[in-house]
Write a protein that holds these residues in place. Structure first.
Motif, mmCIF file in Angstrom:
data_model
loop_
_atom_site.group_PDB
_atom_site.id
_atom_site.type_symbol
_atom_site.label_atom_id
_atom_site.label_comp_id
_atom_site.label_asym_id
_atom_site.label_seq_id
_atom_site.Cartn_x
_atom_site.Cartn_y
_atom_site.Cartn_z
ATOM 1 N N GLY A 289 0.894 -1.002 0.141
ATOM 2 C CA GLY A 289 -0.096 0.038 -0.056
ATOM 3 C C GLY A 289 0.620 1.178 -0.055
ATOM 4 N N GLU A 290 1.850 1.240 0.839
ATOM 5 C CA GLU A 290 2.881 2.311 0.867
ATOM 6 C C GLU A 290 3.433 2.601 -0.380
ATOM 7 O OE1 GLU A 290 7.156 3.086 2.856
ATOM 8 O OE2 GLU A 290 5.563 2.398 4.136
ATOM 9 N N LYS A 291 4.133 1.677 -1.124
ATOM 10 C CA LYS A 291 4.741 1.961 -2.237
ATOM 11 C C LYS A 291 3.944 1.920 -3.566
ATOM 12 C CE LYS A 291 8.980 -0.463 -0.549
ATOM 13 N NZ LYS A 291 10.133 0.651 -0.928
ATOM 14 N N LEU B 133 -6.525 -2.102 -3.348
ATOM 15 C CA LEU B 133 -5.903 -3.254 -3.694
ATOM 16 C C LEU B 133 -6.714 -4.377 -3.766
ATOM 17 C CD1 LEU B 133 -2.590 -2.666 -1.425
ATOM 18 C CD2 LEU B 133 -2.546 -2.817 -3.851
ATOM 19 N N TYR B 134 -7.549 -4.491 -3.094
ATOM 20 C CA TYR B 134 -8.501 -5.720 -3.006
ATOM 21 C C TYR B 134 -9.304 -5.510 -4.109
ATOM 22 C CZ TYR B 134 -6.643 -8.212 1.163
ATOM 23 O OH TYR B 134 -5.785 -8.963 1.887
ATOM 24 N N HIS B 135 -9.576 -4.451 -4.488
ATOM 25 C CA HIS B 135 -10.686 -4.372 -5.533
ATOM 26 C C HIS B 135 -9.998 -4.736 -6.933
ATOM 27 C CE1 HIS B 135 -13.130 -2.563 -8.772
ATOM 28 N NE2 HIS B 135 -12.230 -1.719 -9.147
ATOM 29 N N MET C 149 -1.763 -10.758 -6.669
ATOM 30 C CA MET C 149 -0.913 -9.807 -7.181
ATOM 31 C C MET C 149 0.357 -10.302 -7.717
ATOM 32 S SD MET C 149 -0.948 -7.281 -4.016
ATOM 33 C CE MET C 149 -2.548 -7.025 -3.114
ATOM 34 N N ALA C 150 0.819 -11.491 -7.132
ATOM 35 C CA ALA C 150 2.230 -12.103 -7.571
ATOM 36 C C ALA C 150 1.681 -12.881 -8.815
ATOM 37 C CB ALA C 150 2.740 -13.214 -6.602
#
Length: 185
Positions: A33-35, A43-45, A54-55
């Motif tokens: 989230g920070e980066k 992110l979950y959307h 994500m990976a």
């Protein structure tokens, strides 16, 4: 404050660098989230399956790049020597002359390997196969072409690891130069 990202594809290159820097396990949602500048909701959307999705998206992006820039040009070649030389230059550029780790290789060595077995296996198998095909087109028999292709991929991956471990990108550049010379001999 979280930033607006128009599309899921916008965040994938950032995720790739986060996984390269932190590894899969070390890339917490907080760090991600920070980066990325995205909140957990965003992110979950984009990735309802969380960090594993994500990976997987990052690995798919890597696979697409390698298919477009490495594998297909090696398989669909009229001038195999030129294609092999171009592969070596494209790989050097992709890995930032040894300053960027191979995320697929890193995942292969990590305990996350079992989550992405097919993608990891296919990355290396496709590279070996495409390079061997170009070497056969260049006149090597099947056995010799397969052995040379395998040797080259081992040299490239080993060069990346050694360059990173010793903090000396020139090791990767030398490994790439030797691999190219061997492949074109």
């Amino acid at each position: 404050m979280a930033k607006t990202v128009a599309e899921r594809s916008d965040v994938i290159p950032v995720l790739a660098e986060i996984f390269r820097e932190c590894g899969f396990e070390g890339a917490s949602l907080s760090i991600i989230g920070e980066k990325t500048g995205l909140g957990k909701g965003s992110l979950y959307h984009f990735f309802p399956g969380g960090k594993e999705e994500m990976a997987a998206a990052v690995l798919n992006e890597i696979d697409t790049w390698f298919e477009d820039h490495i594998y297909r040009p090696l398989r669909e070649v009229e001038n195999p020597r030129a294609a092999i030389s171009e592969m070596c230059h494209a790989v050097t550029d992709y890995f930032h002359s040894g300053r960027r780790i191979c995320l697929v290789g890193a995942f292969a060595l990590d305990n996350v390997r079992d989550r992405f077995t097919d993608q990891i296996r296919d990355y290396f198998a496709d590279w070996n196969s495409a390079l061997a095909a170009a070497l056969q087109t260049a006149g090597h028999n099947e056995t010799e072409a397969s052995a040379l292709a395998e040797e080259a991929v081992i040299s490239i991956q080993g060069g990346l690891v050694l360059a990173r471990a010793l903090g000396d990108p020139s090791l990767f550049k030398r490994a790439m130069k030797k691999a190219e010379e061997r492949l074109l001999a």
